[in-house]
Design a protein around this motif. Structure first.
Motif, PDB file in Angstrom:
ATOM      1  N   THR A  70      -0.642  -2.079  -4.867  1.00 55.99           N
ATOM      2  CA  THR A  70      -0.010  -2.752  -6.006  1.00 55.99           C
ATOM      3  C   THR A  70      -0.912  -3.858  -6.545  1.00 55.99           C
ATOM      4  OG1 THR A  70       1.217  -4.174  -4.470  1.00 55.99           O
ATOM      5  CG2 THR A  70       2.350  -2.210  -5.299  1.00 55.99           C
ATOM      6  N   TYR A  71      -1.876  -4.321  -5.765  1.00 54.78           N
ATOM      7  CA  TYR A  71      -2.876  -5.258  -6.284  1.00 54.78           C
ATOM      8  C   TYR A  71      -3.864  -4.472  -7.147  1.00 54.78           C
ATOM      9  CZ  TYR A  71      -6.696  -8.655  -6.493  1.00 54.78           C
ATOM     10  OH  TYR A  71      -7.681  -9.521  -6.935  1.00 54.78           O
ATOM     11  N   GLY A  72      -3.854  -4.744  -8.444  1.00 54.98           N
ATOM     12  CA  GLY A  72      -4.783  -4.095  -9.359  1.00 54.98           C
ATOM     13  C   GLY A  72      -4.528  -2.626  -9.593  1.00 54.98           C
ATOM     14  N   GLY A  73      -3.418  -2.084  -9.039  1.00 51.47           N
ATOM     15  CA  GLY A  73      -3.195  -0.642  -9.167  1.00 51.47           C
ATOM     16  C   GLY A  73      -4.326   0.165  -8.570  1.00 51.47           C
ATOM     17  N   ILE A  74      -4.956  -0.392  -7.541  1.00 54.07           N
ATOM     18  CA  ILE A  74      -6.210   0.150  -7.013  1.00 54.07           C
ATOM     19  C   ILE A  74      -5.997   1.472  -6.279  1.00 54.07           C
ATOM     20  CG2 ILE A  74      -7.923  -0.232  -5.178  1.00 54.07           C
ATOM     21  CD1 ILE A  74      -7.907  -3.209  -6.027  1.00 54.07           C
ATOM     22  N   LEU A  75      -6.801   2.467  -6.641  1.00 59.00           N
ATOM     23  CA  LEU A  75      -6.897   3.686  -5.857  1.00 59.00           C
ATOM     24  C   LEU A  75      -7.834   3.381  -4.690  1.00 59.00           C
ATOM     25  CD1 LEU A  75      -6.273   6.736  -5.491  1.00 59.00           C
ATOM     26  CD2 LEU A  75      -8.296   7.196  -6.895  1.00 59.00           C
ATOM     27  N   ARG A  76      -7.256   3.181  -3.512  1.00 62.00           N
ATOM     28  CA  ARG A  76      -8.040   2.735  -2.353  1.00 62.00           C
ATOM     29  C   ARG A  76      -8.735   3.894  -1.658  1.00 62.00           C
ATOM     30  NH1 ARG A  76      -7.074   1.753   3.290  1.00 62.00           N
ATOM     31  NH2 ARG A  76      -8.480   0.107   4.054  1.00 62.00           N
ATOM     32  N   SER A  77      -8.109   5.051  -1.666  1.00 59.69           N
ATOM     33  CA  SER A  77      -8.734   6.219  -1.045  1.00 59.69           C
ATOM     34  C   SER A  77      -8.182   7.484  -1.668  1.00 59.69           C
ATOM     35  CB  SER A  77      -8.486   6.231   0.472  1.00 59.69           C
ATOM     36  OG  SER A  77      -7.123   6.485   0.753  1.00 59.69           O
ATOM     37  N   PHE A  78      -8.974   8.533  -1.590  1.00 61.65           N
ATOM     38  CA  PHE A  78      -8.547   9.869  -2.006  1.00 61.65           C
ATOM     39  C   PHE A  78      -9.138  10.822  -0.970  1.00 61.65           C
ATOM     40  CE2 PHE A  78      -8.572  13.171  -5.709  1.00 61.65           C
ATOM     41  CZ  PHE A  78      -7.444  13.776  -5.171  1.00 61.65           C
ATOM     42  N   THR A  79      -8.285  11.267  -0.069  1.00 66.65           N
ATOM     43  CA  THR A  79      -8.724  12.107   1.037  1.00 66.65           C
ATOM     44  C   THR A  79      -8.443  13.561   0.704  1.00 66.65           C
ATOM     45  OG1 THR A  79      -8.260  10.305   2.588  1.00 66.65           O
ATOM     46  CG2 THR A  79      -8.522  12.506   3.511  1.00 66.65           C
ATOM     47  N   VAL A  80      -9.479  14.388   0.836  1.00 68.91           N
ATOM     48  CA  VAL A  80      -9.390  15.780   0.399  1.00 68.91           C
ATOM     49  C   VAL A  80      -9.889  16.685   1.517  1.00 68.91           C
ATOM     50  CG1 VAL A  80      -9.790  15.043  -1.985  1.00 68.91           C
ATOM     51  CG2 VAL A  80     -11.714  15.844  -0.601  1.00 68.91           C
ATOM     52  N   PRO A  81      -9.435  17.950   1.538  1.00 68.00           N
ATOM     53  CA  PRO A  81      -9.944  18.879   2.548  1.00 68.00           C
ATOM     54  C   PRO A  81     -11.408  19.205   2.306  1.00 68.00           C
ATOM     55  CG  PRO A  81      -8.477  20.009   0.999  1.00 68.00           C
ATOM     56  CD  PRO A  81      -8.375  18.553   0.705  1.00 68.00           C
ATOM     57  N   ALA A  82     -12.183  19.214   3.379  1.00 67.51           N
ATOM     58  CA  ALA A  82     -13.617  19.472   3.292  1.00 67.51           C
ATOM     59  C   ALA A  82     -14.049  20.230   4.547  1.00 67.51           C
ATOM     60  CB  ALA A  82     -14.388  18.165   3.149  1.00 67.51           C
TER      61      ALA A  82
ATOM     62  N   TYR B 195      -3.920  16.927   0.787  1.00 70.94           N
ATOM     63  CA  TYR B 195      -4.481  15.825   0.005  1.00 70.94           C
ATOM     64  C   TYR B 195      -3.662  14.545   0.211  1.00 70.94           C
ATOM     65  CZ  TYR B 195      -7.143  19.421  -2.477  1.00 70.94           C
ATOM     66  OH  TYR B 195      -7.986  20.453  -2.795  1.00 70.94           O
ATOM     67  N   ALA B 196      -4.328  13.400   0.138  1.00 75.20           N
ATOM     68  CA  ALA B 196      -3.638  12.112   0.244  1.00 75.20           C
ATOM     69  C   ALA B 196      -4.374  11.081  -0.600  1.00 75.20           C
ATOM     70  CB  ALA B 196      -3.559  11.643   1.694  1.00 75.20           C
ATOM     71  N   ALA B 197      -3.604  10.229  -1.268  1.00 69.71           N
ATOM     72  CA  ALA B 197      -4.173   9.139  -2.065  1.00 69.71           C
ATOM     73  C   ALA B 197      -3.452   7.853  -1.703  1.00 69.71           C
ATOM     74  CB  ALA B 197      -4.020   9.424  -3.557  1.00 69.71           C
TER      75      ALA B 197
ATOM     76  N   LEU C 297       0.860  -1.181   0.000  1.00 72.01           N
ATOM     77  CA  LEU C 297       0.000   0.000   0.000  1.00 72.01           C
ATOM     78  C   LEU C 297       0.900   1.236   0.000  1.00 72.01           C
ATOM     79  CD1 LEU C 297      -2.758   1.465   0.399  1.00 72.01           C
ATOM     80  CD2 LEU C 297      -2.357   1.268   2.855  1.00 72.01           C
ATOM     81  N   TRP C 298       0.740   2.063  -1.027  1.00 73.67           N
ATOM     82  CA  TRP C 298       1.518   3.293  -1.142  1.00 73.67           C
ATOM     83  C   TRP C 298       0.607   4.483  -0.863  1.00 73.67           C
ATOM     84  CZ3 TRP C 298       6.738   3.991  -2.794  1.00 73.67           C
ATOM     85  CH2 TRP C 298       7.414   2.793  -3.045  1.00 73.67           C
ATOM     86  N   THR C 299       1.106   5.414  -0.059  1.00 75.29           N
ATOM     87  CA  THR C 299       0.368   6.636   0.237  1.00 75.29           C
ATOM     88  C   THR C 299       1.120   7.828  -0.336  1.00 75.29           C
ATOM     89  OG1 THR C 299      -0.509   5.692   2.294  1.00 75.29           O
ATOM     90  CG2 THR C 299      -0.613   8.086   2.044  1.00 75.29           C
ATOM     91  N   LEU C 300       0.436   8.618  -1.133  1.00 80.29           N
ATOM     92  CA  LEU C 300       0.977   9.867  -1.664  1.00 80.29           C
ATOM     93  C   LEU C 300       0.344  11.014  -0.883  1.00 80.29           C
ATOM     94  CD1 LEU C 300       0.400   7.775  -4.239  1.00 80.29           C
ATOM     95  CD2 LEU C 300       1.319   9.688  -5.535  1.00 80.29           C
TER      96      LEU C 300
END
Length: 345
Positions: free
Chosen positions: A34-46, A28-30, A20-23
Motif C-alpha cells: 500500500t506504500y506507493g502501490g509498489i509491485l514488490r515481486s512477481f513470481t512466475v514459473p521457470a 503465479y504470485a504478485a 503487503l498484499w499477495t495475489l
C-alpha cells in the motif's frame, strides 16, 4: 480469480501503517504494497521452479530511503514536465523541479510515497488515493483507483481510473524494474527487447522532450525486430549518450487506443514478457541510474541490471499541443489499462 492475502509490512517514518498484499493465481504470485502501490515481486514459473522477476526492497525503510521509484505507481504526471510549470485555463502552476529543470513523476512527494487504501473486490486488489487540491502544485481534488488483477495464465493487469473536481493533468504509470533472469541477476545479458514503434520523442540534455519525433529506422531505437539489450546499448547515438542508455518514450500511437494492443515483448531465461496497453506511449528505461540500491534477499541493484516498460502518455505533453492530451477535465473520467503477460518457453 486470484487468492488475496494481506499482512502488515511496518510503519513509515511518519508512522503510517503499510500493508503487503499477495495475489496468487495458479503458479503465479504478485506482492503489492500500500506504500506507493509498489509491485514488490512477481513470481512466475521457470525452469528452476519459480523466479521473482521484479526488483524490490527487503524493508519499508529501504523503500523510503531510495529515490528510484522501484515498482511504484507514479503520478499525478508520470515522466517529465519541462520547466517545472504549466499553464492551464490562463493560470500558471509552478511545480517542484526535482529532476534538473523538470518536474519528474509528480514532484517531490508523488503518488510513489503515498499510502494507498486497499480492499479486495471480486478477486482483485483495489488501491485508492485522494490527492488533495494543490498537492505538489497540481489543481483539483483527484480521486485515483488502481486495480491489480492476476490470472492463472500469468497476466498481471493494472487498471487506472481517476476523476477530478477541477481541470488538472493526469498521466499515471507503474515503474516496475524487470529482469527475466531474476531480480538479483544484475545484468540484461541474454535478454531481447521488441517494441512496436516507428518513432521516439527526442529529448535534450535534460531529458526534456524537444517536440521533435525521431524515426527509429537505422538507429539503436529500431526495436521493431527483437534486439539484445546489450547490443542496442553498445551502439553509438546522441540520444543514447544523453540518456546514459535507453530512457526514451516510444510512440505507440498518436492517440490512446482501446482495447489494449501489444506494445512490447521481452524474452530471456526461458521466459517471455509481453506488455499490452491502451496508452499511446511506452518509456523504455534500462535502469541507467541504479547505483547499488539495496534489494531483496541481500541483492544490490546496479546500473543496467533491469528494464522498465512504463506505459504512459507522452512526456511533457502539456507543452506540446501536437502530443496526446494529458488534461483531465472536471467531471471527466481518466481510464487506462496495462497488462504484463509472462509465459515460459
Amino acid at each position: 480469480m486470484a487468492e488475496l492475502i494481506w499482512q502488515p509490512f511496518g510503519l513509515t517514518a511518519d508512522r503510517r501503517e503499510v500493508e503487503l498484499w499477495t495475489l496468487r493465481a495458479g503458479r503465479y504470485a504478485a506482492q503489492v504494497l500500500t506504500y506507493g502501490g509498489i509491485l514488490r515481486s512477481f513470481t512466475v514459473p521457470a525452469g528452476e521452479g519459480e523466479r521473482d522477476i521484479v526488483l524490490g526492497c527487503e524493508t519499508l525503510a529501504e523503500y523510503e530511503a531510495q529515490d528510484k521509484y522501484l515498482g511504484a505507481l507514479v503520478g499525478r504526471v508520470a515522466n517529465r514536465i519541462g520547466g517545472a510549470s504549466f499553464d492551464l485555463n490562463g493560470t500558471t502552476y509552478p511545480l517542484a523541479a526535482n529532476n534538473g529543470p523538470n518536474c519528474l513523476h509528480g514532484g517531490i512527494r508523488g503518488f510513489n510515497q503515498a499510502v494507498w487504501q486497499a480492499r479486495e473486490e471480486n478477486g482483485a486488489l483495489v488501491l485508492s488515493y485522494v490527492s488533495p487540491d494543490g498537492e505538489e502544485g497540481f489543481p483539483g481534488r483527484l480521486q485515483v483507483r488502481v486495480t491489480y488483477t492476476l490470472t492463472a495464465d500469468g497476466v498481471l493487469t493494472l487498471d487506472y481510473q481517476a476523476e477530478s473536481d477541477a481541470d488538472t493533468l493526469c498521466n499515471l504509470t507503474n515503474h516496475s524494474y524487470f529482469n527475466l533472469l531474476g531480480h538479483a541477476c544484475g545484468s540484461l545479458k541474454g535478454q531481447q527487447i521488441q517494441i512496436w514503434a516507428d518513432a521516439i520523442t527526442e529529448t535534450d540534455e535534460n531529458s526534456t522532450p524537444t517536440g521533435i519525433l525521431l524515426l527509429v529506422e537505422n538507429t539503436p531505437f529500431d526495436l521493431r525486430q527483437p534486439m539484445e539489450f546489450i547490443q542496442g546499448l553498445a551502439m553509438e547515438h546522441p540520444q543514447l549518450t544523453l540518456g546514459n542508455g535507453y530512457d526514451h518514450n516510444f510512440i505507440l500511437s498518436c492517440q490512446p487506443r482501446s482495447p489494449m494492443h501489444l506494445a512490447a515483448r521481452v524474452t530471456g531465461g526461458g521466459l517471455c514478457l509481453e506488455c499490452y496497453t491502451t496508452q499511446p506511449g511506452l518509456q523504455l528505461y534500462t535502469a541507467n541510474y541504479l547505483d547499488g540500491t539495496p534489494g531483496k534477499e541481500g541483492a544490490s541493484y546496479g546500473p543496467r541490471s533491469a528494464f522498465c516498460l512504463e506505459t504512459q502518455a507522452w512526456p511533457d505533453a502539456v507543452h506540446h499541443p501536437q502530443f496526446p492530451n494529458v488534461v483531465l477535465r472536471a467531471g471527466e473520467s481518466y481510464h487506462q489499462r496495462t497488462a504484463y503477460r509472462v509465459t515460459s518457453f
